[in-house]
Design an enzyme around this catalytic site. Structure first.
Site, PDB file in Angstrom:
ATOM      1  N   ARG A  73      -9.511  18.599  -6.655  1.00  0.00           N
ATOM      2  CA  ARG A  73      -8.476  18.352  -7.675  1.00  0.00           C
ATOM      3  C   ARG A  73      -7.069  18.429  -7.068  1.00  0.00           C
ATOM      4  O   ARG A  73      -6.215  17.618  -7.384  1.00  0.00           O
ATOM      5  CB  ARG A  73      -8.617  19.319  -8.844  1.00  0.00           C
ATOM      6  CG  ARG A  73      -9.867  19.050  -9.676  1.00  0.00           C
ATOM      7  CD  ARG A  73     -10.067  20.086 -10.743  1.00  0.00           C
ATOM      8  NE  ARG A  73     -10.275  21.381 -10.103  1.00  0.00           N
ATOM      9  CZ  ARG A  73     -10.049  22.563 -10.675  1.00  0.00           C
ATOM     10  NH1 ARG A  73      -9.612  22.620 -11.923  1.00  0.00           N
ATOM     11  NH2 ARG A  73     -10.278  23.684 -10.035  1.00  0.00           N
ATOM     12  N   ASN A  79     -12.285  19.117 -13.561  1.00  0.00           N
ATOM     13  CA  ASN A  79     -13.717  19.292 -13.331  1.00  0.00           C
ATOM     14  C   ASN A  79     -14.452  19.107 -14.643  1.00  0.00           C
ATOM     15  O   ASN A  79     -13.923  19.401 -15.717  1.00  0.00           O
ATOM     16  CB  ASN A  79     -14.020  20.701 -12.806  1.00  0.00           C
ATOM     17  CG  ASN A  79     -13.631  20.889 -11.360  1.00  0.00           C
ATOM     18  OD1 ASN A  79     -13.457  19.936 -10.616  1.00  0.00           O
ATOM     19  ND2 ASN A  79     -13.499  22.134 -10.953  1.00  0.00           N
TER      20      ASN A  79
END
EC number: 3.6.1.7
Length: 91
Positions: free
Chosen positions: A18, A36
């Site tokens: 990320r 996520n």
């Protein structure tokens, strides 16, 4: 301008994916978000100039060191006027 949503499968959680996506987006002035998912995938939405969005997509297909990207699915979505790029909570 291009707007897409991605879903990335593989070993992409717990490896900085990320933050890698956020850095790639910042480097190319692409806005959107990344998060996520509980199924083990990482989902992102990218908005920007065609070439910039493509550059971020290319980066997402590689991933950071430690990641194993098996597949990145890309779907066109309506444009969004959000500014910046954020890491969102897991869903």
């Amino acid at each position: 301008m291009r707007s897409v949503r991605t879903s990335t499968r593989g070993r992409v959680q717990g490896v900085g994916y990320r933050w890698f996506a956020q850095d790639a987006a910042a480097a190319h002035a692409v806005t959107g978000w990344v998060r996520n998912r509980r199924d083990g995938t990482v989902e992102a939405e990218l908005h920007g100039a065609d070439a910039d969005v493509q550059a971020v997509l290319d980066a997402l297909k590689q991933g950071p060191a430690g990641a194993q990207v098996d597949e990145v699915t890309v779907t066109d979505v309506p444009a969004s006027s959000s500014g910046g790029f954020e890491i969102r909570a897991t869903i």
